[in-house]
Write a protein that holds these residues in place. Structure first.
Motif, PDB file in Angstrom:
ATOM      1  N   ILE A  14       0.845  -1.205   0.000  1.00 44.87           N
ATOM      2  CA  ILE A  14       0.000   0.000   0.000  1.00 44.87           C
ATOM      3  C   ILE A  14       0.872   1.242   0.000  1.00 44.87           C
ATOM      4  N   LEU A  15       1.927   1.239   0.800  1.00 45.42           N
ATOM      5  CA  LEU A  15       2.831   2.389   0.850  1.00 45.42           C
ATOM      6  C   LEU A  15       3.502   2.602  -0.500  1.00 45.42           C
ATOM      7  N   ALA A  16       3.948   1.525  -1.150  1.00 41.49           N
ATOM      8  CA  ALA A  16       4.550   1.637  -2.486  1.00 41.49           C
ATOM      9  C   ALA A  16       3.535   2.184  -3.483  1.00 41.49           C
ATOM     10  N   TYR A  17       2.279   1.751  -3.371  1.00 45.25           N
ATOM     11  CA  TYR A  17       1.220   2.238  -4.252  1.00 45.25           C
ATOM     12  C   TYR A  17       0.978   3.737  -4.034  1.00 45.25           C
ATOM     13  N   LEU A  18       0.960   4.164  -2.776  1.00 42.65           N
ATOM     14  CA  LEU A  18       0.715   5.573  -2.476  1.00 42.65           C
ATOM     15  C   LEU A  18       1.852   6.465  -2.963  1.00 42.65           C
ATOM     16  N   LYS A  19       3.062   5.938  -2.972  1.00 42.94           N
ATOM     17  CA  LYS A  19       4.201   6.721  -3.448  1.00 42.94           C
ATOM     18  C   LYS A  19       4.158   6.919  -4.953  1.00 42.94           C
ATOM     19  N   TRP A  38     -10.057   1.291   4.341  1.00 45.00           N
ATOM     20  CA  TRP A  38     -10.225   1.280   5.797  1.00 45.00           C
ATOM     21  C   TRP A  38      -9.193   2.188   6.473  1.00 45.00           C
ATOM     22  N   TYR A  39      -7.955   2.152   5.997  1.00 42.46           N
ATOM     23  CA  TYR A  39      -6.900   2.968   6.595  1.00 42.46           C
ATOM     24  C   TYR A  39      -7.208   4.465   6.436  1.00 42.46           C
ATOM     25  N   VAL A  40      -7.674   4.839   5.254  1.00 38.60           N
ATOM     26  CA  VAL A  40      -8.014   6.252   5.020  1.00 38.60           C
ATOM     27  C   VAL A  40      -9.166   6.671   5.938  1.00 38.60           C
ATOM     28  N   ASP A  41     -10.175   5.824   6.034  1.00 40.75           N
ATOM     29  CA  ASP A  41     -11.300   6.131   6.928  1.00 40.75           C
ATOM     30  C   ASP A  41     -10.849   6.200   8.375  1.00 40.75           C
ATOM     31  N   ALA A  42     -10.024   5.245   8.791  1.00 35.92           N
ATOM     32  CA  ALA A  42      -9.549   5.215  10.180  1.00 35.92           C
ATOM     33  C   ALA A  42      -8.723   6.453  10.492  1.00 35.92           C
ATOM     34  N   TYR A  43      -7.873   6.834   9.575  1.00 30.55           N
ATOM     35  CA  TYR A  43      -7.024   8.015   9.795  1.00 30.55           C
ATOM     36  C   TYR A  43      -7.874   9.288   9.878  1.00 30.55           C
ATOM     37  N   THR A  44      -8.820   9.406   8.971  1.00 31.05           N
ATOM     38  CA  THR A  44      -9.700  10.575   8.965  1.00 31.05           C
ATOM     39  C   THR A  44     -10.510  10.650  10.261  1.00 31.05           C
ATOM     40  N   LEU A  45     -11.072   9.534  10.659  1.00 31.16           N
ATOM     41  CA  LEU A  45     -11.875   9.511  11.886  1.00 31.16           C
ATOM     42  C   LEU A  45     -11.015   9.810  13.111  1.00 31.16           C
ATOM     43  N   PHE A  86       0.291   6.915   7.488  1.00 34.99           N
ATOM     44  CA  PHE A  86       0.115   8.332   7.161  1.00 34.99           C
ATOM     45  C   PHE A  86       0.776   9.275   8.152  1.00 34.99           C
ATOM     46  N   GLY A  87       1.227   8.759   9.281  1.00 36.41           N
ATOM     47  CA  GLY A  87       1.868   9.612  10.269  1.00 36.41           C
ATOM     48  C   GLY A  87       0.876  10.094  11.303  1.00 36.41           C
ATOM     49  N   SER A  88       1.373  10.335  12.461  1.00 35.48           N
ATOM     50  CA  SER A  88       0.522  10.799  13.546  1.00 35.48           C
ATOM     51  C   SER A  88       0.584  12.322  13.594  1.00 35.48           C
ATOM     52  N   VAL A  89      -0.333  12.964  12.895  1.00 33.97           N
ATOM     53  CA  VAL A  89      -0.314  14.408  12.749  1.00 33.97           C
ATOM     54  C   VAL A  89      -0.452  15.117  14.089  1.00 33.97           C
ATOM     55  N   ASN A  90      -1.262  14.557  14.957  1.00 32.44           N
ATOM     56  CA  ASN A  90      -1.491  15.249  16.221  1.00 32.44           C
ATOM     57  C   ASN A  90      -0.296  15.150  17.163  1.00 32.44           C
ATOM     58  N   ARG A  91       0.710  14.375  16.814  1.00 33.14           N
ATOM     59  CA  ARG A  91       1.890  14.258  17.664  1.00 33.14           C
ATOM     60  C   ARG A  91       3.127  14.865  17.002  1.00 33.14           C
ATOM     61  N   MET A  92       2.926  15.717  16.009  1.00 26.63           N
ATOM     62  CA  MET A  92       4.051  16.328  15.313  1.00 26.63           C
ATOM     63  C   MET A  92       4.731  17.362  16.204  1.00 26.63           C
ATOM     64  N   LYS A  93       6.034  17.451  16.075  1.00 25.43           N
ATOM     65  CA  LYS A  93       6.790  18.424  16.843  1.00 25.43           C
ATOM     66  C   LYS A  93       6.651  19.789  16.196  1.00 25.43           C
ATOM     67  N   ALA A  94       6.863  20.820  16.994  1.00 28.98           N
ATOM     68  CA  ALA A  94       6.713  22.186  16.499  1.00 28.98           C
ATOM     69  C   ALA A  94       7.668  22.482  15.352  1.00 28.98           C
ATOM     70  N   ASP A  95       8.891  21.964  15.402  1.00 27.59           N
ATOM     71  CA  ASP A  95       9.839  22.250  14.326  1.00 27.59           C
ATOM     72  C   ASP A  95       9.425  21.599  13.010  1.00 27.59           C
ATOM     73  N   VAL A  96       8.748  20.450  13.093  1.00 22.22           N
ATOM     74  CA  VAL A  96       8.251  19.799  11.875  1.00 22.22           C
ATOM     75  C   VAL A  96       7.131  20.646  11.268  1.00 22.22           C
TER      76      VAL A  96
END
Length: 194
Positions: A14-19, A38-45, A86-96
């Protein structure tokens, strides 16, 4: 003999496909396409709800609506896999976050320059300085915008009117009309019929 535990090839595929979604080598199987959905729905939710338990509850309801019910553990796995993909957006550091903002502003500056938009360039430069970008990296390039000069030809009466407006801000239209009437040439009916 027990099978060794290996990496999840579905997530890798899936990751190779998304790239590279256009590549023929990275086509997804039906199972992988469903997993991606399912992953897209889970991430969005997960991003829209405040807790993992709420996300799991909504995912289960979504599964029931689709006619493909899932368990709590499957829903949790989908959320965790989605965060891993997709990464944990809510746990991103301020510098990122700051880096993403600066990259977006630099892209916006490039687009504004292509569109000859000096106002946008000035705003972007202000935002870049606020984000801590030095003048070397985020130099204001609004002065490089292609300048256009418009030349309008007007008669002497209109030019005098504009000068009076510019000098005093007030103009006497009656005086202009009278001076125009004095300069006017009277055409008799005989001259018109010729």
């Amino acid at each position: 003999m027990a099978k060794a535990i290996s990496m999840d090839s579905n997530k890798d595929d899936i990751l190779a496909y998304l790239k590279d979604t256009d590549s023929k080598d990275n086509e997804l199987t039906n199972k992988q396409a469903k997993l991606l959905e399912w992953y897209v729905d889970a991430y969005t939710l997960f991003r829209n709800y405040s807790s993992m338990s709420e996300t799991i509850t909504v995912l289960k309801k979504l599964g029931n609506m689709r006619g493909d019910p899932i368990s709590n553990s499957t829903a949790r796995r989908y959320v965790n896999d989605a965060l891993e993909l997709f990464g944990s957006v809510n746990r991103m550091k301020a510098d990122v976050i700051n880096h993403i903002v600066i990259e977006t502003l630099l892209d916006a500056r490039t687009m504004a320059k292509k569109q000859n938009n000096a106002m946008a360039l000035k705003e972007i430069a202000k935002e870049l300085r606020a984000a801590g970008v030095s003048d070397d990296a985020g130099a204001l390039i609004a002065d490089e915008i292609e300048q256009h000069q418009v030349i309008i030809s007007i008669d002497q009466t209109a030019e005098r009117a504009l000068k009076k407006i510019h000098a005093g801000g007030v103009i006497d239209l009656g005086e202009i009309l009278n001076s125009t009437a004095e300069d006017a040439q009277v055409i008799s009916e005989e001259n018109q019929n010729g």
